[in-house]
Write an enzyme that holds these catalytic residues in place. Structure first.
Site, PDB file in Angstrom:
ATOM      1  N   GLN A 203      57.499  59.522  13.236  1.00  0.00           N
ATOM      2  CA  GLN A 203      56.179  59.046  13.589  1.00  0.00           C
ATOM      3  C   GLN A 203      55.598  59.894  14.722  1.00  0.00           C
ATOM      4  OE1 GLN A 203      58.684  56.974  12.824  1.00  0.00           O
ATOM      5  NE2 GLN A 203      57.775  56.178  10.961  1.00  0.00           N
TER       6      GLN A 203
ATOM      7  N   GLU B 276      59.110  58.404   7.106  1.00  0.00           N
ATOM      8  CA  GLU B 276      59.456  58.001   5.741  1.00  0.00           C
ATOM      9  C   GLU B 276      59.610  59.173   4.768  1.00  0.00           C
ATOM     10  OE1 GLU B 276      57.905  54.195   4.169  1.00  0.00           O
ATOM     11  OE2 GLU B 276      56.574  54.216   5.902  1.00  0.00           O
TER      12      GLU B 276
ATOM     13  N   ARG C 105      65.542  50.644   5.134  1.00  0.00           N
ATOM     14  CA  ARG C 105      64.634  51.452   5.946  1.00  0.00           C
ATOM     15  C   ARG C 105      64.485  50.880   7.353  1.00  0.00           C
ATOM     16  NH1 ARG C 105      61.898  55.595   8.183  1.00  0.00           N
ATOM     17  NH2 ARG C 105      59.782  55.040   8.781  1.00  0.00           N
TER      18      ARG C 105
ATOM     19  N   THR D  27      67.922  58.666   5.374  1.00  0.00           N
ATOM     20  CA  THR D  27      68.673  58.535   4.114  1.00  0.00           C
ATOM     21  C   THR D  27      69.554  59.759   3.905  1.00  0.00           C
ATOM     22  OG1 THR D  27      66.830  57.272   3.190  1.00  0.00           O
ATOM     23  CG2 THR D  27      68.481  58.090   1.638  1.00  0.00           C
TER      24      THR D  27
ATOM     25  N   ASP E 156      68.706  64.350  14.415  1.00  0.00           N
ATOM     26  CA  ASP E 156      67.682  63.604  13.673  1.00  0.00           C
ATOM     27  C   ASP E 156      66.707  63.007  14.683  1.00  0.00           C
ATOM     28  OD1 ASP E 156      66.237  62.124  11.864  1.00  0.00           O
ATOM     29  OD2 ASP E 156      67.723  60.528  11.654  1.00  0.00           O
TER      30      ASP E 156
END
Length: 380
Positions: free
Chosen positions: A213, A53, A187, A58, A209
């Site tokens: 986590q 996050e 998301r 994005t 990318d």
């Protein structure tokens, strides 16, 4: 192969058909190899890293808008299901926190609305039917839920919760088509590894990318080869938040620890490091009512000052970089500063949901990458 005495070299006139075919094949292979080397020189590989996050996905979406094909209406329609899932996940997180934090509902009917919403598997939602939309809307208006939202640092809640729940009337319409901003705000945790290519000034940027986590990080290892630069995204607003995977760990401390781990890896000793301190908009909103010093006591203040907070957080990352950039010397050797000389740190404040901000920042980044690359291959 026969030798031609008149021209003192091997001559195709005396070659067998088999030798001629072998020669043609050899030329074709050499041409393919030359072309591949040329393409490799024009393709620059960047690794996009950061904790969960932090805004990596994005950022990729923004690059698709700015340097790629963008999102057609048909593309955006495909995000509707994800937006609905984010709406349900956000409200369910707050309903769960209402019980944990022992916050009562202001409107008694919302107890039943909460049961209705909690009975849905958010990950399988494909539509936002009217009974559920009305229940979520009623819950969002409830003073108890609003109190719960104000205490969101005490539990895990999507950063886009306020954005989507405040737009519920629009999202619940039968004719709903996600906007570009809806796409950017949606998301979905990154799992595995994805590669994206963008053409820029006759160069191709290949951006890798990877999942942020902890469970995803073991998959990074084979992405490390031939990386010209690292882009590390860190959220400025996570200073008072805990990890989704572990409610006892501070998210900013985890991000700093990951940043240090990455800098110490041998593969990246010569790769430039581009640090994006992301979510400036969320920090500016949060710092008014959440004291940074309560989580990082060394913050000198002043309180409720976003610029002071940004500067302090930047210094923590820069200090981490400096500590990892001087290589300890062995006995009998001179101290080596090779790491600090062979790579540079470039820092930017970003808001990944702001297209104009990312357009400007990435132009600066692109220029730095190209200049560094051209210098490496002796074209500057």
């Amino acid at each position: 192969m026969a030798w031609c005495f008149c021209c003192c070299r091997k001559c195709s006139y005396f070659l067998s058909e088999e030798d001629k075919a072998a020669g043609v094949l050899d030329k074709e292979i050499n041409k393919i190899l030359r072309d591949q080397r040329k393409r490799d020189r024009l393709e620059l590989k960047l690794l996009l890293l950061g904790t969960g996050e932090s805004g990596k996905s994005t950022f990729i979406k923004q690059l698709r808008i700015i340097h790629g094909a963008g999102y057609s209406e048909e593309d955006r329609k495909g995000f509707a299901k994800l937006v609905y899932q984010n709406v349900f996940a956000s409200m369910q997180a707050m309903i769960g926190a209402m019980e944990t934090l022992q916050i009562p509902y202001a409107q008694p009917e919302n107890v039943e609305n909460a049961k209705l919403v909690m009975g849905v598997n958010a990950s399988k939602v494909a539509a936002l039917n009217r009974p559920y939309a009305d229940a979520i809307e009623s819950l969002w208006r409830d003073a108890g839920i609003q109190t719960c939202y104000e205490r969101r640092r005490e539990y895990h809640l999507l950063d886009s919760a306020l954005y989507f729940l405040s737009s519920l009337e629009r999202i619940a319409e039968d004719s709903y088509i996600p906007t570009a901003q809806d796409v950017l705000r949606s998301r979905m945790p990154t799992t595995g590894i994805s590669e994206y290519c963008f053409s820029m000034q006759e160069m191709i940027l290949r951006i890798v990318d990877v999942g942020g986590q902890k469970s995803e990080r073991r998959k990074w290892i084979h992405c490390f080869e031939n990386v010209i630069a690292l882009i590390y995204l860190a959220s400025l607003s996570e200073y008072d938040q805990c990890l989704e995977e572990n409610s006892e760990e501070n998210r900013m401390m985890e991000s700093l620890a990951l940043f240090r781990t990455i800098l110490e890896l041998p593969w990246f000793q010569s790769a430039s490091v581009i640090l994006f301190l992301n979510k400036t908009d969320l920090l500016e909103d949060k710092i008014i009512h959440s004291d940074l010093a309560a989580y990082f006591p060394s913050f000198p203040g002043p309180k409720r000052d976003a610029e002071a907070a940004k500067k302090f957080i930047l210094e923590m990352y820069v200090d981490t970089y400096k500590r990892c950039s001087v290589v300890p010397h062995d006995a009998g050797q001179r101290p080596s500063e090779a790491a600090s000389k062979s790579r540079c740190l470039y820092c930017h404040y970003t808001c990944a949901t702001d297209t104009q901000n990312i357009r400007k920042v990435f132009k600066d980044v692109r220029d730095v990458i190209l200049v560094g690359y051209l210098a490496d291959i002796n074209l500057l």
